[in-house]
Design an enzyme around this catalytic site. Sequence first.
Site, PDB file in Angstrom:
ATOM      1  N   LEU A   1       0.810  -1.241   0.193  1.00 47.14           N
ATOM      2  CA  LEU A   1      -0.010   0.116  -0.029  1.00 47.14           C
ATOM      3  C   LEU A   1       1.056   1.264  -0.066  1.00 47.14           C
ATOM      4  CD1 LEU A   1      -2.509  -0.938   2.792  1.00 47.14           C
ATOM      5  CD2 LEU A   1      -3.068  -0.994   0.314  1.00 47.14           C
ATOM      6  N   HIS A   2       0.535   2.228  -1.119  1.00 49.14           N
ATOM      7  CA  HIS A   2       1.326   3.410  -0.810  1.00 49.14           C
ATOM      8  C   HIS A   2       0.573   4.422  -1.580  1.00 49.14           C
ATOM      9  CE1 HIS A   2       2.099   2.131  -5.061  1.00 49.14           C
ATOM     10  NE2 HIS A   2       2.636   3.516  -5.349  1.00 49.14           N
ATOM     11  N   ARG A   3      -0.633   4.389  -1.842  1.00 45.56           N
ATOM     12  CA  ARG A   3      -1.274   5.650  -2.524  1.00 45.56           C
ATOM     13  C   ARG A   3      -2.265   6.456  -1.528  1.00 45.56           C
ATOM     14  NH1 ARG A   3      -0.186   5.389  -7.286  1.00 45.56           N
ATOM     15  NH2 ARG A   3      -0.086   3.122  -8.315  1.00 45.56           N
TER      16      ARG A   3
ATOM     17  N   ASP B   1      -2.532  -1.578  -4.096  1.00 40.74           N
ATOM     18  CA  ASP B   1      -2.988  -0.595  -4.669  1.00 40.74           C
ATOM     19  C   ASP B   1      -1.926   0.007  -5.602  1.00 40.74           C
ATOM     20  OD1 ASP B   1      -0.984   0.742  -3.113  1.00 40.74           O
ATOM     21  OD2 ASP B   1      -2.376   1.947  -2.085  1.00 40.74           O
TER      22      ASP B   1
ATOM     23  N   ARG C   1       6.936   5.746   1.704  1.00 38.68           N
ATOM     24  CA  ARG C   1       5.930   6.661   1.999  1.00 38.68           C
ATOM     25  C   ARG C   1       5.096   6.268   3.209  1.00 38.68           C
ATOM     26  NH1 ARG C   1       1.102   8.206   0.101  1.00 38.68           N
ATOM     27  NH2 ARG C   1       1.205  10.679  -0.212  1.00 38.68           N
TER      28      ARG C   1
END
Length: 364
Positions: free
Chosen positions: A206-208, A280, A241
Site C-alpha cells: 500500500l502506498h497511495r 494499490d 511513504r
Amino acid sequence: MKLTIVAGARPNFIKIAPIIHAILNLNDDKINYRLVHTGQHYDQKMSDTFFKELNIPDPDINLCCGGGTQAEQTAAIMIAFENELLNNPTDLVLVVGDVTSTMACAIVAKKLNTKVAHVEAGIRSFDLTMPEEINRMVTDSIADYFFTTSKTANQNLKNNGATDEQIFFVGNVMIDTLIANRDCFRKPVFFDSMELKNKNYIVLTLHRPANVDEIKHLQETINEIVSNTNNLPVIFPIHPRTAKIISTSDLNNSNLKIVEPLGYLEFNYLVQNSKAVITDSGGITEETTVMNIPCLTLRNNTERPETVSIGTNELIGTYSKNIKPALELLFSGNWKKGSIPELWDGRTAHRIIERLLEINKNHE
Ligand code: UDP
C-alpha cells in the site's frame, strides 16, 4: 541516433531495464543512449537494488532531486534536467510510466524543442486526485510518440487528439522484465524463518494517498485484512511513504509481518508463491495477471482495465468493509482465472527499439 532515457522511481527502473538491454543487444551503434536518473527515489532499497538485480548500467548522471512536495520536486527536476539537456543535446527524450520525473522531463524537453517518446502512454484512471493521472495527462498532451500497452490506451490517446502515426501498440515493458527474470526469482531470507508455505500467505502493498495518508483509515484497512485472511500470514513490504505514516507499534497483530521494501527478485518470488496479493499498486496488477495470482486492488478505479477484464485483478475500492466479502470469495476457491493481454509477451522493448529506429530513419 542520440537518445536520452529518463528514470526516477522504482517502477521506472523496472520499465527501462529491457529497453536498455534491447539497445545494448543491437550489434551496431545505431542508438547512442544516455541514462539520466532524476534521483526521485534515492534510497538503496528503492533504487540501487534494481540497478544491480536487473543489470541496468549505472546512470550517466544522477540529478539528485529526491524529496520535497509535488511542486518542489517537479521544479527541482525541471531545473536540473534543463541544464542536463543544454549540456547534452539529444535527438529524442524517452520517458516511461507516470511519475513526477516523467512529466517534468517531458515538459523540459518539449520546451527545448526536443522530441519526446512516452512508454506506457495513454493509460487513464480518469481520477485527478491521483498525482500520477495528472502526470499522464500532461505528458501525453505534449509527447510526439506514444508506445502503448493496450488498445484502450490507443483510444484514450486518439480521444486526446493523437494521430494513428504517433501511436505504437507494442505491449508491456514491465512484463518483459518479469519474463526475463522469472527463472531467477529468489526466496526472501525471511521465507523459511517465518515458516511461509507456498499458497499459504498473502502479500500486501500500500502506498497511495487514498489508502495511507490517514492513519486511522490505514489501521482499519489493515485490521480488516488480517481479520479475514483465515489466519494466514500477511507479508507487508512497507513502502517508505507508508512507513513515514505508520510504525510497527501502531499495527499489532501477530499475523501481520512488516518487512522492508524487497528487491525485485525476492518480491516477485513472494508474489508468485502467494495465495493472493492485496495492493494499490498499478504495476503489481499487471504482474499478478501474468503470473495468474489473484489480485485485490484497494482502489476505486484503475488505469489498467485489462487487468480486470482479462486478468486476475478485481477492484475492491478503498472502503474497508468491502475487504471481507472479497476475501470470502478468494477463500471459497472461486476467484476468476485470468489470461494474458495481447502483446504482453516479453518482446515489447525489442518492438520499441525497432520503431525508434524507423522513426529516426524517416527523419534523416
Ligand atoms: N516491487 C518490488 N519490491 C517491493 C514492492 C514492489 O520490487 O517491495 C516492484 C513490483 O514487482 C513492481 C513495482 O515494484 O514491478 C511496482 O512499483 P510501485 O507499486 O511502487 O509502483 P506503481 O506500479 O504503483 O506505479
